[in-house]
Design a protein around this motif. Structure first.
Motif, PDB file in Angstrom:
ATOM      1  N   THR A   1       8.109  -1.211 -15.717  1.00  0.00           N
ATOM      2  CA  THR A   1       7.757   0.853 -15.207  1.00  0.00           C
ATOM      3  C   THR A   1       6.845   1.332 -14.117  1.00  0.00           C
ATOM      4  O   THR A   1       7.352   1.892 -13.257  1.00  0.00           O
ATOM      5  CB  THR A   1       6.772   1.535 -16.479  1.00  0.00           C
ATOM      6  OG1 THR A   1       5.623   0.722 -15.651  1.00  0.00           O
ATOM      7  CG2 THR A   1       7.528   0.663 -17.900  1.00  0.00           C
ATOM      8  N   HIS A   2       6.165   0.645 -13.414  1.00  0.00           N
ATOM      9  CA  HIS A   2       5.664   0.596 -11.883  1.00  0.00           C
ATOM     10  C   HIS A   2       5.170  -1.137 -11.856  1.00  0.00           C
ATOM     11  O   HIS A   2       4.938  -2.188 -12.991  1.00  0.00           O
ATOM     12  CB  HIS A   2       4.759   1.540 -12.318  1.00  0.00           C
ATOM     13  CG  HIS A   2       3.538   1.902 -12.755  1.00  0.00           C
ATOM     14  ND1 HIS A   2       3.343   1.516 -13.883  1.00  0.00           N
ATOM     15  CD2 HIS A   2       2.276   1.756 -12.333  1.00  0.00           C
ATOM     16  CE1 HIS A   2       2.267   1.540 -14.285  1.00  0.00           C
ATOM     17  NE2 HIS A   2       1.598   1.321 -13.847  1.00  0.00           N
ATOM     18  N   MET A   3       4.151  -1.402 -10.115  1.00  0.00           N
ATOM     19  CA  MET A   3       4.000  -2.868 -10.154  1.00  0.00           C
ATOM     20  C   MET A   3       2.006  -3.397 -10.304  1.00  0.00           C
ATOM     21  O   MET A   3       1.892  -3.449  -9.976  1.00  0.00           O
ATOM     22  CB  MET A   3       4.126  -2.839  -8.928  1.00  0.00           C
ATOM     23  CG  MET A   3       5.882  -3.175  -8.783  1.00  0.00           C
ATOM     24  SD  MET A   3       6.522  -4.168  -7.862  1.00  0.00           S
ATOM     25  CE  MET A   3       6.632  -5.970  -7.808  1.00  0.00           C
ATOM     26  N   HIS A   4       1.218  -1.426 -11.034  1.00  0.00           N
ATOM     27  CA  HIS A   4      -0.062  -2.259 -10.858  1.00  0.00           C
ATOM     28  C   HIS A   4      -0.119  -3.490 -11.720  1.00  0.00           C
ATOM     29  O   HIS A   4       0.234  -4.047 -12.157  1.00  0.00           O
ATOM     30  CB  HIS A   4       0.067  -0.714 -11.872  1.00  0.00           C
ATOM     31  CG  HIS A   4      -0.847   0.266 -11.018  1.00  0.00           C
ATOM     32  ND1 HIS A   4      -0.211   1.747 -11.370  1.00  0.00           N
ATOM     33  CD2 HIS A   4      -0.637   0.525  -9.827  1.00  0.00           C
ATOM     34  CE1 HIS A   4      -0.743   2.361 -10.354  1.00  0.00           C
ATOM     35  NE2 HIS A   4      -0.730   1.971  -9.227  1.00  0.00           N
ATOM     36  N   ILE A   5      -0.984  -4.227 -11.308  1.00  0.00           N
ATOM     37  CA  ILE A   5      -1.576  -5.236 -11.858  1.00  0.00           C
ATOM     38  C   ILE A   5      -2.101  -5.745 -12.741  1.00  0.00           C
ATOM     39  O   ILE A   5      -1.364  -7.125 -13.448  1.00  0.00           O
ATOM     40  CB  ILE A   5      -3.654  -5.615 -10.915  1.00  0.00           C
ATOM     41  CG1 ILE A   5      -4.481  -4.759 -11.491  1.00  0.00           C
ATOM     42  CG2 ILE A   5      -2.855  -5.326  -9.146  1.00  0.00           C
ATOM     43  CD1 ILE A   5      -5.898  -5.115 -10.852  1.00  0.00           C
ATOM     44  N   ASP A   6      -2.393  -5.027 -14.271  1.00  0.00           N
ATOM     45  CA  ASP A   6      -1.519  -5.503 -15.106  1.00  0.00           C
ATOM     46  C   ASP A   6      -0.341  -4.483 -15.981  1.00  0.00           C
ATOM     47  O   ASP A   6      -0.168  -5.069 -16.907  1.00  0.00           O
ATOM     48  CB  ASP A   6      -2.444  -4.360 -16.035  1.00  0.00           C
ATOM     49  CG  ASP A   6      -3.023  -3.082 -15.904  1.00  0.00           C
ATOM     50  OD1 ASP A   6      -2.206  -2.327 -14.629  1.00  0.00           O
ATOM     51  OD2 ASP A   6      -3.508  -1.797 -16.776  1.00  0.00           O
ATOM     52  N   HIS A   7       0.582  -5.224 -15.310  1.00  0.00           N
ATOM     53  CA  HIS A   7       1.897  -4.573 -15.808  1.00  0.00           C
ATOM     54  C   HIS A   7       2.932  -5.571 -14.848  1.00  0.00           C
ATOM     55  O   HIS A   7       4.027  -6.104 -15.733  1.00  0.00           O
ATOM     56  CB  HIS A   7       2.865  -3.076 -14.930  1.00  0.00           C
ATOM     57  CG  HIS A   7       1.381  -2.088 -15.944  1.00  0.00           C
ATOM     58  ND1 HIS A   7       3.045  -1.732 -16.836  1.00  0.00           N
ATOM     59  CD2 HIS A   7       0.590  -1.629 -15.567  1.00  0.00           C
ATOM     60  CE1 HIS A   7       0.787  -0.299 -17.473  1.00  0.00           C
ATOM     61  NE2 HIS A   7       0.232  -0.313 -16.502  1.00  0.00           N
ATOM     62  N   ASP A   8       2.396  -5.674 -14.365  1.00  0.00           N
ATOM     63  CA  ASP A   8       3.203  -7.691 -13.222  1.00  0.00           C
ATOM     64  C   ASP A   8       2.523  -8.293 -12.898  1.00  0.00           C
ATOM     65  O   ASP A   8       3.102 -10.055 -13.021  1.00  0.00           O
ATOM     66  CB  ASP A   8       3.915  -7.017 -11.597  1.00  0.00           C
ATOM     67  CG  ASP A   8       2.281  -7.083 -11.164  1.00  0.00           C
ATOM     68  OD1 ASP A   8       1.689  -7.077 -11.629  1.00  0.00           O
ATOM     69  OD2 ASP A   8       2.533  -7.246 -10.411  1.00  0.00           O
TER      70      ASP A   8
ATOM     71  N   GLY B   1       4.846  10.334 -10.851  1.00  0.00           N
ATOM     72  CA  GLY B   1       3.560  11.013 -11.602  1.00  0.00           C
ATOM     73  C   GLY B   1       2.422   9.743 -10.785  1.00  0.00           C
ATOM     74  O   GLY B   1       1.990   9.934 -10.016  1.00  0.00           O
ATOM     75  N   HIS B   2       2.582   8.814 -12.137  1.00  0.00           N
ATOM     76  CA  HIS B   2       1.603   7.447 -12.368  1.00  0.00           C
ATOM     77  C   HIS B   2       1.677   6.812 -10.616  1.00  0.00           C
ATOM     78  O   HIS B   2       0.400   6.963 -10.156  1.00  0.00           O
ATOM     79  CB  HIS B   2       1.260   7.102 -13.369  1.00  0.00           C
ATOM     80  CG  HIS B   2      -0.009   5.763 -13.466  1.00  0.00           C
ATOM     81  ND1 HIS B   2      -0.452   6.145 -13.206  1.00  0.00           N
ATOM     82  CD2 HIS B   2       0.381   4.620 -13.143  1.00  0.00           C
ATOM     83  CE1 HIS B   2      -1.795   4.954 -13.191  1.00  0.00           C
ATOM     84  NE2 HIS B   2      -0.997   4.023 -13.495  1.00  0.00           N
ATOM     85  N   THR B   3       2.847   6.562 -10.557  1.00  0.00           N
ATOM     86  CA  THR B   3       3.407   6.479  -9.422  1.00  0.00           C
ATOM     87  C   THR B   3       4.504   7.236  -8.974  1.00  0.00           C
ATOM     88  O   THR B   3       4.753   6.916  -9.634  1.00  0.00           O
ATOM     89  CB  THR B   3       3.287   4.593  -8.850  1.00  0.00           C
ATOM     90  OG1 THR B   3       4.615   4.706  -9.921  1.00  0.00           O
ATOM     91  CG2 THR B   3       2.532   3.861  -9.856  1.00  0.00           C
TER      92      THR B   3
ATOM     93  N   GLY C   1       4.923   2.517 -19.805  1.00  0.00           N
ATOM     94  CA  GLY C   1       4.147   2.572 -19.006  1.00  0.00           C
ATOM     95  C   GLY C   1       3.151   3.314 -19.351  1.00  0.00           C
ATOM     96  O   GLY C   1       2.224   3.426 -20.275  1.00  0.00           O
ATOM     97  N   ASP C   2       2.301   4.237 -17.532  1.00  0.00           N
ATOM     98  CA  ASP C   2       1.290   4.524 -17.950  1.00  0.00           C
ATOM     99  C   ASP C   2       1.989   6.148 -17.113  1.00  0.00           C
ATOM    100  O   ASP C   2       1.439   6.759 -16.868  1.00  0.00           O
ATOM    101  CB  ASP C   2       0.322   4.063 -15.891  1.00  0.00           C
ATOM    102  CG  ASP C   2      -0.058   2.910 -16.823  1.00  0.00           C
ATOM    103  OD1 ASP C   2       0.267   2.142 -18.305  1.00  0.00           O
ATOM    104  OD2 ASP C   2      -0.559   2.222 -16.105  1.00  0.00           O
ATOM    105  N   ALA C   3       3.094   6.193 -18.038  1.00  0.00           N
ATOM    106  CA  ALA C   3       3.008   7.692 -17.569  1.00  0.00           C
ATOM    107  C   ALA C   3       2.634   9.024 -18.341  1.00  0.00           C
ATOM    108  O   ALA C   3       1.900   9.764 -17.928  1.00  0.00           O
ATOM    109  CB  ALA C   3       4.604   8.085 -18.174  1.00  0.00           C
TER     110      ALA C   3
HETATM  111 ZN   LIG Z   1      -0.529   2.080 -14.111  1.00  0.00          ZN
END
Ligand SMILES: [Zn+2]
Length: 296
Positions: free
Chosen positions: A109-116, A190-192, A211-213
């Motif tokens: 969903t995006h590449m923040h550290i707790d997603h990748d 929005g979040h990214t 994701g973090d929407a």
């Molecule tokens: Zn995030």
């Protein structure tokens, strides 16, 4: 079709990150100075068993996140992780019979550290990322933004997931991810700026992997944006679009950090169509033992 909520440990952030306080720079600085930690939240990755192969949406956190760069104020003052190696997505999926090569694709969903963070367990999977998100996460500028590109797996070679200018319901850009078209990536900025979500069509209903929407369903319904997002107006528009979508059909809303997400999915599980039946496989929707959350 079977969808598994895989809890990859816990994360603690500030209350002012979950629901932003104020606007502009003040909103984005508040999580650094706020003394009020929120309760520990789960970090979910979601595995979709589909006839084309397993699609993993987000790779979750990794045990390495217990050691974060101290030079970065966000890592130093605003986030804490609690996760052991066997709580990462790869080992947990193996316990329900899904090996790394079963996972054909990982969609971030995006590449923040707790997603990748859990990507290293899936060396043969095709990793799909929005090109704009990958650019934002890369290099020194990415590190300043709070990404950890220096920890991407060796040989990391993601494929661009370019969303077409084709509307899907209230979402302006989208891309079908499977041959039967039932799994769709949609733009949820929005979040990214290039954040995306994945919608799984299930007859007249839908599972919305967000994701973090928003961090919670509650925040989405209330139109409350978070405290770290890149673009307030885009985030508000995204939350409005999600609400409009959810009014158009029954929707199970699954953000990455919502403590109620796995329960919502489990409550609905019995109704999901058995598109893929794999005898002998565990039927757990979420990994037993991954809930409830500790109060530490
Ligand atoms: Zn995030």
């Amino acid at each position: 079709m079977r969808i598994h909520a895989v809890q990859t440990g816990r994360v603690q952030i500030k209350a002012s990150q979950i629901v932003g306080k104020g606007h502009g720079l003040a909103r984005r600085l508040a999580p650094l100075t706020d003394r009020e930690w929120a309760a520990w939240l789960p970090t979910y990755a979601y595995a979709i068993e589909h006839r084309d192969g397993v699609i993993l949406v987000d790779a979750g956190a990794s045990a390495g996140l217990k050691r974060l760069p101290r030079w970065h104020p966000y890592f130093r003052f605003a986030v804490r992780f609690d996760i052991e190696p066997d709580e990462e997505a790869g080992p947990q999926l193996r316990t329900i019979g899904i090996g790394p090569t079963d996972v054909k694709r990982v969609v971030l969903t995006h590449m923040h550290i707790d997603h990748d963070g859990g990507l290293a367990a899936f060396p043969t999977s095709e990793v799909l990322i929005s090109p704009g998100e990958l650019a934002a996460a890369s290099g020194i500028a990415g590190r300043l933004r709070g990404y950890l590109p220096d920890r991407w797996p060796r040989g990391f070679d993601p494929k661009p997931l370019v969303l077409d200018s084709v509307a899907y319901g209230p979402f302006a850009r989208s891309r079908r991810l499977t041959a039967n078209g039932a799994i769709v990536a949609v733009a949820t900025p929005g979040h990214t700026r290039d954040h995306l979500s994945v919608i799984v069509e299930d007859g007249d209903a839908a599972v919305f992997i967000a994701g973090d929407a928003s961090y919670t369903e509650e925040a989405m319904l209330a139109g409350q944006i978070d405290g770290v997002g890149a673009d307030e107006d885009a985030a508000l528009a995204t939350l409005a679009a999600i609400r409009a979508f959810a009014q158009s059909r029954p929707t199970i809303y699954l953000p990455a950090h919502d403590p109620d997400a796995a329960r919502r999915l489990a409550d609905r599980r019995a109704d999901l169509a058995p598109e893929v039946d794999r005898p002998g496989r565990a039927r757990a929707t979420f990994i037993p033992g991954s809930l409830p959350l500790p109060s530490r």
